[in-house]
Enzyme design. Structure first.
Site, PDB file in Angstrom:
ATOM      1  CG  ASP A  32      -8.995  -3.312  12.874  1.00 35.33           C
ATOM      2  OD1 ASP A  32      -8.171  -2.424  12.588  1.00 35.33           O
ATOM      3  OD2 ASP A  32      -8.706  -4.516  12.908  1.00 35.33           O
ATOM      4  NE  ARG A  50       4.704  -4.470  17.578  1.00 35.86           N
ATOM      5  CZ  ARG A  50       4.805  -5.741  17.940  1.00 35.86           C
ATOM      6  NH1 ARG A  50       4.165  -6.187  19.001  1.00 35.86           N
ATOM      7  NH2 ARG A  50       5.547  -6.589  17.242  1.00 35.86           N
ATOM      8  CG  LEU A  51      -3.830  -3.144  18.888  1.00 34.46           C
ATOM      9  CD1 LEU A  51      -4.590  -3.701  20.085  1.00 34.46           C
ATOM     10  CD2 LEU A  51      -4.773  -2.426  17.950  1.00 34.46           C
ATOM     11  CG  ASN A  78      -5.276   0.683  10.360  1.00 31.64           C
ATOM     12  OD1 ASN A  78      -4.301   0.395   9.688  1.00 31.64           O
ATOM     13  ND2 ASN A  78      -5.884  -0.212  11.132  1.00 31.64           N
ATOM     14  CG  HIS A  80      -9.382  -3.882   8.785  1.00 32.22           C
ATOM     15  ND1 HIS A  80      -8.489  -4.520   9.611  1.00 32.22           N
ATOM     16  CD2 HIS A  80     -10.476  -4.678   8.721  1.00 32.22           C
ATOM     17  CE1 HIS A  80      -9.027  -5.667  10.040  1.00 32.22           C
ATOM     18  NE2 HIS A  80     -10.237  -5.780   9.509  1.00 32.22           N
ATOM     19  CG  ASN A  92      -2.062  -0.967   1.118  1.00 34.50           C
ATOM     20  OD1 ASN A  92      -2.326  -1.519   0.065  1.00 34.50           O
ATOM     21  ND2 ASN A  92      -2.733  -1.194   2.233  1.00 34.50           N
ATOM     22  CG  ASP A  98     -11.307   3.865  18.064  1.00 33.99           C
ATOM     23  OD1 ASP A  98     -10.676   2.791  17.879  1.00 33.99           O
ATOM     24  OD2 ASP A  98     -12.551   3.916  18.103  1.00 33.99           O
ATOM     25  NE  ARG A 134      -0.087  -2.016  23.908  1.00 35.66           N
ATOM     26  CZ  ARG A 134      -1.124  -1.310  23.449  1.00 35.66           C
ATOM     27  NH1 ARG A 134      -1.133  -0.886  22.207  1.00 35.66           N
ATOM     28  NH2 ARG A 134      -2.152  -1.060  24.226  1.00 35.66           N
TER      29      ARG A 134
END
Length: 197
Positions: free
Chosen positions: A144, A90-91, A106, A108, A14, A140, A64
């Site tokens: 997702d 990764r969040l 993002n 998806h 992408n 957020d 994290r």
């Protein structure tokens, strides 16, 4: 001119599409840096296109939150107008989301809210879905769950494998990402209006 930092975890297909689109002098956005959470193959696109690249390996940090703080520091050096998660697996920690939101989007590979999470294509096939899709969302703190900016359906064919379906979704995902960036840059899409921020 909209300035963008793109974050990846893999090959950056992408990202390549966005880089190629931005080579057009008429395209109203430029990628100023590429970042990754590991030694991702897509970082090589930085060399190919002459874009600075950085890596903040998750494994190098105690937790994290510490990783997120360093990632945010790297991103903020570039003062981007927009941050795009493009295959970033990764969040992001809540304080990173809070610092960048709502200018954080993002891609998806599903028609959200259907099939959230890291295995969207596999999950669609396992569920026997006859259609799935691609979505671009504002990030957020959920998985997702952010506001949907644009999405499109993709049919699941009877003989689809995970790879064949993923490849067809990626074509749509790239087109939607480029269109979303265009709409944001041209003021046709307001991220604040589309977010909970």
């Amino acid at each position: 001119m909209l300035s963008i930092v793109v974050l990846i975890s893999g090959g950056g297909s992408n990202l390549r599409a966005l880089l190629e689109a931005s080579e057009d002098a008429e395209f109203p956005a430029r990628i100023v840096a590429i970042g990754a959470d590991r030694d991702a193959d897509g970082l090589e696109l930085g060399v190919e296109f002459g874009i600075p690249a950085f890596s903040v390996p998750f494994a190098s940090f105690a937790d994290r939150a510490a990783w997120g703080d360093e990632l945010l520091a790297q991103i903020q050096q570039w003062q981007p107008d927009l941050v795009v998660l493009s295959g970033m697996m990764r969040l992001l920690p809540p304080r990173v989301v809070a610092a960048l939101s709502p200018n954080l989007i993002n891609t998806h590979p599903a028609y959200l809210p259907e099939f959230p999470g890291a295995h969207a294509v596999r999950d669609a096939l396992a569920a026997g879905a006859v259609q799935t899709g691609a979505s671009i969302i504002v990030v957020d703190n959920g998985v997702d769950e952010g506001p949907i900016l644009v999405q499109e359906r993709v049919a699941v064919l009877p003989d689809d494998t995970e790879a064949s379906l993923q490849n067809r979704i990626k074509i749509v995902e790239r087109r939607l990402l480029i269109q979303a960036v265009l709409d944001i840059a041209n003021g046709h899409m307001n991220l604040k209006e589309n977010s909970n921020a």
